[in-house]
Motif scaffolding. Structure first.
Motif, PDB file in Angstrom:
ATOM      1  N   MET A   1      80.245  -4.534  12.668  1.00 37.94           N
ATOM      2  CA  MET A   1      79.060  -5.376  12.814  1.00 37.94           C
ATOM      3  C   MET A   1      79.302  -6.541  13.772  1.00 37.94           C
ATOM      4  O   MET A   1      78.369  -7.069  14.362  1.00 37.94           O
ATOM      5  CB  MET A   1      78.620  -5.896  11.448  1.00 37.94           C
ATOM      6  N   TYR A   2      80.566  -6.932  13.935  1.00 33.89           N
ATOM      7  CA  TYR A   2      80.849  -8.080  14.796  1.00 33.89           C
ATOM      8  C   TYR A   2      80.593  -7.759  16.263  1.00 33.89           C
ATOM      9  O   TYR A   2      80.186  -8.634  17.033  1.00 33.89           O
ATOM     10  CB  TYR A   2      82.276  -8.570  14.557  1.00 33.89           C
ATOM     11  N   ASP A   3      80.805  -6.508  16.657  1.00 36.86           N
ATOM     12  CA  ASP A   3      80.425  -6.109  18.011  1.00 36.86           C
ATOM     13  C   ASP A   3      78.917  -6.241  18.194  1.00 36.86           C
ATOM     14  O   ASP A   3      78.442  -6.669  19.252  1.00 36.86           O
ATOM     15  CB  ASP A   3      80.854  -4.666  18.279  1.00 36.86           C
ATOM     16  N   PHE A   4      78.164  -5.868  17.168  1.00 38.14           N
ATOM     17  CA  PHE A   4      76.706  -6.011  17.214  1.00 38.14           C
ATOM     18  C   PHE A   4      76.331  -7.479  17.353  1.00 38.14           C
ATOM     19  O   PHE A   4      75.473  -7.841  18.168  1.00 38.14           O
ATOM     20  CB  PHE A   4      76.094  -5.415  15.947  1.00 38.14           C
ATOM     21  N   PHE A   5      76.969  -8.340  16.557  1.00 34.76           N
ATOM     22  CA  PHE A   5      76.689  -9.775  16.653  1.00 34.76           C
ATOM     23  C   PHE A   5      76.960 -10.285  18.069  1.00 34.76           C
ATOM     24  O   PHE A   5      76.181 -11.054  18.628  1.00 34.76           O
ATOM     25  CB  PHE A   5      77.556 -10.556  15.664  1.00 34.76           C
ATOM     26  N   GLY A   6      78.085  -9.852  18.633  1.00 33.01           N
ATOM     27  CA  GLY A   6      78.462 -10.337  19.951  1.00 33.01           C
ATOM     28  C   GLY A   6      77.545  -9.865  21.053  1.00 33.01           C
ATOM     29  O   GLY A   6      77.288 -10.597  22.014  1.00 33.01           O
ATOM     30  N   THR A   7      77.026  -8.640  20.931  1.00 28.51           N
ATOM     31  CA  THR A   7      76.149  -8.102  21.975  1.00 28.51           C
ATOM     32  C   THR A   7      74.693  -8.496  21.784  1.00 28.51           C
ATOM     33  O   THR A   7      73.852  -8.152  22.618  1.00 28.51           O
ATOM     34  CB  THR A   7      76.254  -6.563  22.019  1.00 28.51           C
ATOM     35  N   HIS A   8      74.390  -9.206  20.699  1.00 30.09           N
ATOM     36  CA  HIS A   8      73.024  -9.662  20.460  1.00 30.09           C
ATOM     37  C   HIS A   8      72.934 -11.189  20.421  1.00 30.09           C
ATOM     38  O   HIS A   8      72.011 -11.750  19.823  1.00 30.09           O
ATOM     39  CB  HIS A   8      72.482  -9.068  19.155  1.00 30.09           C
ATOM     40  N   ASP A  14      83.770 -15.622  22.932  1.00 18.43           N
ATOM     41  CA  ASP A  14      85.100 -16.123  22.574  1.00 18.43           C
ATOM     42  C   ASP A  14      85.410 -15.831  21.110  1.00 18.43           C
ATOM     43  O   ASP A  14      86.522 -15.412  20.771  1.00 18.43           O
ATOM     44  CB  ASP A  14      85.177 -17.629  22.840  1.00 18.43           C
ATOM     45  N   ASN A  15      84.421 -16.034  20.232  1.00 18.48           N
ATOM     46  CA  ASN A  15      84.646 -15.752  18.812  1.00 18.48           C
ATOM     47  C   ASN A  15      84.811 -14.254  18.575  1.00 18.48           C
ATOM     48  O   ASN A  15      85.653 -13.829  17.779  1.00 18.48           O
ATOM     49  CB  ASN A  15      83.492 -16.300  17.973  1.00 18.48           C
ATOM     50  N   LEU A  16      84.016 -13.442  19.265  1.00 20.82           N
ATOM     51  CA  LEU A  16      84.157 -11.991  19.144  1.00 20.82           C
ATOM     52  C   LEU A  16      85.547 -11.551  19.601  1.00 20.82           C
ATOM     53  O   LEU A  16      86.185 -10.704  18.957  1.00 20.82           O
ATOM     54  CB  LEU A  16      83.085 -11.290  19.974  1.00 20.82           C
ATOM     55  N   ARG A  17      86.026 -12.127  20.685  1.00 15.42           N
ATOM     56  CA  ARG A  17      87.354 -11.783  21.195  1.00 15.42           C
ATOM     57  C   ARG A  17      88.432 -12.116  20.161  1.00 15.42           C
ATOM     58  O   ARG A  17      89.367 -11.330  19.941  1.00 15.42           O
ATOM     59  CB  ARG A  17      87.615 -12.540  22.497  1.00 15.42           C
ATOM     60  N   LYS A  18      88.292 -13.256  19.487  1.00 16.16           N
ATOM     61  CA  LYS A  18      89.272 -13.651  18.472  1.00 16.16           C
ATOM     62  C   LYS A  18      89.216 -12.711  17.265  1.00 16.16           C
ATOM     63  O   LYS A  18      90.252 -12.361  16.694  1.00 16.16           O
ATOM     64  CB  LYS A  18      89.016 -15.093  18.041  1.00 16.16           C
ATOM     65  N   LEU A  39      84.777 -17.607   9.353  1.00 13.97           N
ATOM     66  CA  LEU A  39      84.036 -18.767   8.855  1.00 13.97           C
ATOM     67  C   LEU A  39      83.044 -19.266   9.901  1.00 13.97           C
ATOM     68  O   LEU A  39      81.930 -19.686   9.571  1.00 13.97           O
ATOM     69  CB  LEU A  39      85.005 -19.883   8.460  1.00 13.97           C
ATOM     70  N   LYS A  40      83.444 -19.222  11.161  1.00 12.97           N
ATOM     71  CA  LYS A  40      82.532 -19.608  12.244  1.00 12.97           C
ATOM     72  C   LYS A  40      81.353 -18.641  12.301  1.00 12.97           C
ATOM     73  O   LYS A  40      80.198 -19.054  12.494  1.00 12.97           O
ATOM     74  CB  LYS A  40      83.281 -19.588  13.581  1.00 12.97           C
ATOM     75  N   THR A  41      81.619 -17.361  12.078  1.00 12.42           N
ATOM     76  CA  THR A  41      80.544 -16.365  12.052  1.00 12.42           C
ATOM     77  C   THR A  41      79.608 -16.603  10.876  1.00 12.42           C
ATOM     78  O   THR A  41      78.388 -16.461  11.002  1.00 12.42           O
ATOM     79  CB  THR A  41      81.137 -14.949  11.975  1.00 12.42           C
TER      80      THR A  41
END
Length: 223
Positions: A1-8, A14-18, A39-41
């Motif tokens: 789901m984090y890839d989805f968050f990053g692409t939307h 930077d957070n997605l990369r981490k 936590l940032k997410t």
């Protein structure tokens, strides 16, 4: 789901990369760097929007009214969960449904804290078994669902290493794109529903009905 968050545009690149670098998700205890990124997410996404319908409105007033609010098939009410919760906890409703016959002292909840210890880590073997026995498999996702996003479904399908039978293409309803489809050899079809979140029939009822009612037509792109 984090890839989805990053692409939307829900989290920074930077957070997605981490998250990709520091988080494993198979370990019992993640690193401090991973926990900080998650936590940032939480602050940017989970505590800020409806992750089940990322472009939908939030419920700002879940209080019940003495008279039902006007409903609309085309406009999803983000407070509908509160109405369902109140309705299904009414004693007369539970009696009519033969529910709560043991007279539990706490309210019914849509998602309880059930300790399911024998759940499978993946349903891919089950899907393969269904297909091997001649059953046609359809998987569909609302494309604004951030909880079980279409990207995760695509990653899972890719692990099955199925040859593509029909390349990605749009399906139409009422002259507009209703979503997209890709068909795999072995009778597995993956479809998206445009503008729908996690609860596809609630948020896009017309397109959801078209998807279910016209699966054969959608395989040919037009409903």
């Amino acid at each position: 789901m984090y890839d989805f968050f990053g692409t939307h545009a829900l989290i920074s690149y930077d957070n997605l990369r981490k998250i990709r670098r520091y988080c494993d998700f198979s370990r019992a205890h993640e690193s401090a760097e991973c926990r900080h990124s998650l936590l940032k997410t939480d602050a940017d996404v989970w505590n800020a929007i409806d992750v089940y319908n990322i472009y939908g409105p939030l419920c700002l007033d879940g209080n019940l009214t003495s008279r039902p609010r006007k409903t609309s098939l085309m406009n999803f009410d983000p407070c509908s969960d509160y109405y369902v919760y109140a309705y299904l906890n009414r004693p007369d409703v539970q009696e009519a449904m033969h529910a709560n016959v043991t007279k539990l002292t706490y309210d019914w909840e849509p998602c309880g804290d059930f300790n399911w210890v024998d759940s499978a880590s993946t349903i891919l073997p089950l899907l393969k078994e269904l297909m091997e026995n001649g059953l046609r498999v359809w998987l569909f996702s609302g494309d604004t669902d951030g909880r079980v996003p279409f990207t995760s479904t695509q990653y899972a399908i890719n692990k099955m290493k199925l040859p593509i039978k029909t390349e990605w293409y749009p399906w139409f309803y009422g002259g507009e794109v209703g979503g997209y489809v890709q068909v795999y050899k072995g009778d597995l079809t993956f479809a998206t529903v445009r503008g729908a979140g996690h609860m596809v029939p609630s948020i896009q009822p017309v397109r959801a009905s078209a998807l279910i009612s016209h699966t054969s037509s959608i395989a040919n792109a037009e409903v």
